[in-house]
Design a protein around this motif. Structure first.
Motif, short mmCIF file in Angstrom:
data_model
loop_
_atom_site.label_atom_id
_atom_site.label_comp_id
_atom_site.label_asym_id
_atom_site.label_seq_id
_atom_site.Cartn_x
_atom_site.Cartn_y
_atom_site.Cartn_z
N ASN A 140 -4.24 -21.96 12.33
CA ASN A 140 -4.78 -22.54 11.07
C ASN A 140 -5.87 -21.41 10.73
N ASP A 141 -5.80 -20.69 9.59
CA ASP A 141 -6.67 -19.72 9.07
C ASP A 141 -7.55 -20.30 7.83
N PHE A 142 -7.18 -19.68 6.70
CA PHE A 142 -7.53 -20.48 5.47
C PHE A 142 -7.48 -21.95 5.22
N HIS A 162 -1.10 -21.23 8.07
CA HIS A 162 -0.78 -20.82 9.69
C HIS A 162 -0.51 -19.33 9.81
N GLU A 163 -1.34 -18.66 10.30
CA GLU A 163 -1.44 -17.12 10.19
C GLU A 163 -0.25 -16.64 11.30
N TYR A 164 -0.54 -16.76 12.48
CA TYR A 164 0.35 -16.22 13.45
C TYR A 164 0.71 -17.19 14.58
N ASN A 258 -0.12 -15.33 7.06
CA ASN A 258 -1.09 -15.77 6.02
C ASN A 258 -2.38 -15.83 6.54
N CYS A 259 -3.48 -15.11 6.15
CA CYS A 259 -4.48 -14.90 6.83
C CYS A 259 -5.50 -15.85 6.07
N ALA A 260 -6.37 -15.19 5.18
CA ALA A 260 -7.21 -16.08 4.34
C ALA A 260 -6.78 -16.41 2.83
N GLU A 273 -0.45 -12.61 2.56
CA GLU A 273 0.04 -12.35 3.95
C GLU A 273 -0.65 -10.93 4.26
N GLU A 274 -1.08 -11.07 5.75
CA GLU A 274 -1.77 -9.89 6.26
C GLU A 274 -1.12 -8.81 7.19
N ASN A 275 -1.07 -9.05 8.41
CA ASN A 275 -0.15 -8.08 9.15
C ASN A 275 1.09 -8.52 9.30
N HIS A 350 -3.17 -8.14 3.08
CA HIS A 350 -4.44 -8.95 2.41
C HIS A 350 -5.23 -9.83 3.43
N GLU A 351 -6.37 -9.53 3.35
CA GLU A 351 -7.19 -10.84 3.81
C GLU A 351 -7.29 -12.11 3.24
N GLY A 352 -7.95 -12.01 1.90
CA GLY A 352 -8.10 -13.20 1.35
C GLY A 352 -8.07 -12.80 -0.18
N ASP A 369 -8.21 -5.00 2.35
CA ASP A 369 -6.84 -4.78 3.20
C ASP A 369 -7.40 -4.52 4.72
N ASP A 370 -7.11 -5.48 5.46
CA ASP A 370 -7.67 -5.62 6.73
C ASP A 370 -7.21 -4.62 7.52
N GLN A 371 -7.79 -3.66 7.58
CA GLN A 371 -7.25 -2.39 8.79
C GLN A 371 -8.46 -1.46 8.62
N ASP A 454 -14.58 -0.21 7.00
CA ASP A 454 -14.52 -0.58 8.20
C ASP A 454 -13.98 -2.07 8.46
N ARG A 455 -12.59 -2.02 8.13
CA ARG A 455 -11.77 -3.36 8.34
C ARG A 455 -12.34 -4.35 7.14
N PRO A 456 -12.03 -4.26 5.78
CA PRO A 456 -12.38 -5.12 4.82
C PRO A 456 -11.58 -6.54 5.10
N GLU A 457 -12.57 -7.60 5.52
CA GLU A 457 -11.87 -9.06 5.34
C GLU A 457 -12.29 -9.78 4.13
N ASP A 458 -12.82 -10.96 4.18
CA ASP A 458 -13.32 -11.75 3.02
C ASP A 458 -13.93 -11.02 1.96
N PRO A 545 -18.44 -10.15 11.36
CA PRO A 545 -18.06 -10.98 9.98
C PRO A 545 -16.50 -10.75 9.67
N ASP A 546 -16.24 -11.87 9.16
CA ASP A 546 -14.68 -11.96 8.86
C ASP A 546 -14.42 -12.69 7.62
N ASN A 547 -14.73 -13.90 7.68
CA ASN A 547 -14.25 -14.75 6.30
C ASN A 547 -15.86 -15.25 6.35
#
Ligand code: FEO
Ligand code: CA
Ligand code: CA
Length: 662
Positions: A140-142, A162-164, A258-260, A273-275, A350-352, A369-371, A454-458, A545-547
């Motif tokens: 479970n993510d978002f 449910h991300e992965y 599906n991440c955030a 949809e992320e990775n 896509h992160e969120g 864009d989480d990379q 540097d890896r943009p998340e939320d 920091p992520d979400n």
């Protein structure tokens, strides 16, 4: 489970790393070749050995000793004020969850719990695809909360990504799975269980006696990697989206990784949809879109799906990978609604989908864009949002302008639109249509010379101040000569947070100013260069920091991904971070997850009395400790022999009621 203490297990060294999170950059634009680490100011290994030895040792000490190791960098004695009234959490890293005093935390729903009527009871020793498709999925993510569609108090719908899947923790007798080791022990049935454990869930919840529990509702739904969905917007029907099974280029089966996400003001769920590259096998070399596929890291071969389902093999179905990497909009109130992949929002990891209604009524979505070395994006709808006619917003996200962020060294910035036909997005540079610009978003953003982050998340908006917060998890590959003002640290293993202020408070404005809210890591170690306020304690600083979430008082809550006993002497969790006044950049530790887990989901009910958090991949291998179904590093939350750890959504409330966090 309010701050209860279980004896921590020693974390044994072994060779396995959290490869799925390593996330090497695929952005070759305009920079020296990556991989030469010599120029780095400090390598991760030396950093960890030299600076964090105390915390690493702590993992084998008794709980009391561990706690003092965590506290080792003492509070620096500042007295600046912050708006977080709770007593700071001091628990040591261990196998369970902990929350700050005065609050309680309870597991609401776990992997395998029944979602649909008739779902069989969870049996981890004999799981089947059919059972999993009716039960709560994995990782479970978002988490999003929607008040009861019928207006009843103390009821609502929860939507959960449910991300992965972690097959080594889901199935007995197997270890990590990679194309390079031949997926030992993987079977078609297990692949189909994995596919059914992806996607999302819609569940009903009810609060009785102050405590939330699951409630059967007609809206209950499982969405998986095989649920029929539509591609919509400018790229739908493009040749790059057509396959043997879908000559129209409009009908896709499923969503993955599906991440955030985000909730819209008209009550839909944006799930991102992320990775998606991890799910494809085959070879990019010689592929018709080789350059774009390599830019997206396709194929990565982390999942065995392509062995049993041709569409996940790019040699057999060359365009299938173009049909993933989108933001999906779902109406949780109508279980028969068809999810829509909104191509106008671009295709990347896509992160969120943090969002706000702009002053002029247009709807604005901020996206990371989480990379490592990838970008921050913004989407502005063409039409305004209609607050009184829900149906009018149905396809609002199919038309608008996607832009990418450029951060200038003087603290200003600009949004550069990804508009085909405007230089440099013209045929001479290989761009052929708006559809292609959206499908191969990263190439277009490269051409626009966006700022490598540097890896943009939320990326979330504080509706009280209009400021926008960008979580940047880390980037250990950035070299000294690749630093920029918005990403100032080479070998940035701890991450930072950037604050964007739109010009004139206009979220559709072409320009903004920006600042760094905090550089993460241990502020007592000068070489780290962390910038938490002097009032931040030894428990209060964090990394990665992520979400994040902003409560209705306008306070920022940050969830982390990457802290561990060895990396920072703490597990991931939630920290309150003051953004205003003399307490700016003061962080305070609020919640912690079990070993191996990352913290996801943070989402408040509108009255702030419940804080939903998602404990993702508890017991995942970390710190060199291989963790499997048969020998997991924790069995949270059930702690039952034979039952592996279970990703779960947790509710946090204040004892006696009132807003979480005081
Ligand atoms: Fe799925 Fe960027 O974390
Ligand atoms: Ca995340
Ligand atoms: Ca993450």
């Amino acid at each position: 489970m309010s701050d209860d203490t279980l004896p921590p297990r020693p974390l044994e060294p072994s060779a396995i790393a959290r490869e799925a999170h390593e996330d090497a950059p695929t952005n070759p634009s305009g920079n020296p070749t990556l991989g030469d680490m010599i120029a780095l100011r400090f390598g991760r290994r030396d950093l960890l050995k030299g600076l964090l030895g105390v915390a690493a040792m702590g993992a084998t000490l008794a709980p009391r000793a561990m706690e003092s190791a965590l506290a080792a960098p003492a509070p620096q004695g500042g007295t600046a004020s912050d708006r977080f009234a709770f007593p700071e959490l001091t628990a040591a890293p261990d196998e369970t969850i902990h929350v700050a005093q005065g609050h309680e935390a309870h597991v609401l729903v776990r992997w395998g719990d029944p979602v649909l009527p008739g779902a069989p009871a969870f049996d981890p020793q004999a799981q089947t695809p059919a059972a999993q498709a009716m039960q709560f999925g994995y990782n479970n993510d978002f988490v999003g909360f929607l008040p009861d569609p019928q207006g009843r108090p103390d009821r609502g719908l929860l939507v959960v990504n449910h991300e992965y899947t972690n097959p080594e923790l889901m199935f007995p007798g197997i270890g990590p799975q990679r194309v390079k080791n031949g997926f030992p022990g993987m079977t078609r049935e297990r692949v189909d269980i994995e596919m059914a454990a992806h996607g999302g869930s819609v569940i009903g919840i009810v609060r009785e006696g102050g405590r939330w529990r699951l409630a059967p509702v007609p809206q209950a739904r499982r969405i998986t990697a095989t649920t029929p969905m539509l591609l919509s917007g400018p790229a739908a029907g493009d040749d790059l989206l057509k396959t043997q099974d879908d000559p129209e280029g409009r009908n896709v089966l499923g969503m993955i990784n599906n991440c955030a996400g985000g909730m819209t003001p008209w009550g839909t769920w944006l799930t991102c949809e992320e990775n998606f590259n991890l799910y494809f096998m085959g070879k990019a070399e010689g592929h018709a879109r080789e350059r774009a596929f390599k830019r997206y890291g396709i194929p990565a071969g982390f999942f065995a799906w392509g062995r049993y389902h041709d569409r996940f093999d790019i040699a057999k179905v060359p365009n299938e990978a173009n049909r993933f990497g989108w933001v999906v909009e779902i109406d949780p109130v109508d279980p028969a609604s068809v999810p829509r992949k909104r191509t106008a929002l671009g295709r990347f990891k896509h992160e969120g989908a943090g969002n706000v209604v702009n002053g002029d009524g247009r709807f604005v979505i901020y996206q990371g864009d989480d990379q490592k070395m990838d970008y921050v994006y913004r989407f502005v709808t063409a039409r305004p949002y209609d607050p009184v006619n829900r149906a009018a917003n149905r396809d609002l996200l199919d038309e608008g302008t996607l832009s990418v962020a450029v951060f200038h060294p003087d603290g200003t910035g600009e949004w550069r639109p990804l508009t085909f036909g405007t230089a440099p997005l013209v045929p001479e540079n290989g761009f052929t249509s708006q559809a292609q610009v959206l499908i191969e978003t990263r190439l277009a953003a490269d051409a626009l010379r966006a700022t490598k982050m540097d890896r943009p998340e939320d990326v979330e908006v504080n509706p009280r101040t209009g400021k926008v917060y960008v979580m940047l998890t880390s980037n250990d590959t950035r070299k000294e000569d690749e630093t920029n003002a918005a990403n100032p640290r080479a070998a940035n293993v701890f991450g930072h947070i950037v604050e964007i202020t739109p010009n004139g408070g206009d979220h559709a404005a072409p320009a903004f100013t920006w600042d760094i809210l905090v550089k993460c890591g241990d502020p007592s170690v000068a070489e780290v260069g962390a910038t938490f306020s002097a009032s931040t304690s030894g428990y209060g600083w964090f990394a990665n920091p992520d979400n994040c979430a902003v409560d209705s008082q306008g306070r920022l809550w940050v969830a982390t991904d990457g802290n561990s006993a060895k990396s920072t002497g703490r597990t991931d969790g939630i920290w309150g971070v003051e953004t205003e006044g003399d307490g700016r950049a003061t962080a305070k530790r609020f919640f912690s997850v079990p070993v191996g887990a990352e913290m996801c989901g943070p989402y408040f009910t509108p009255d702030d009395t419940t804080f939903f958090v998602a404990v993702q991949h508890p017991g995942e291998s970390e710190d060199g400790r291989l963790s499997t179904f048969d020998d997991p590093s924790t069995r949270w939350p059930d702690f039952k022999d034979g039952t592996p750890p279970r990703p779960s959504v947790v509710t946090i409330t204040r004892i006696g009621g009132g807003p979480v966090g005081g």
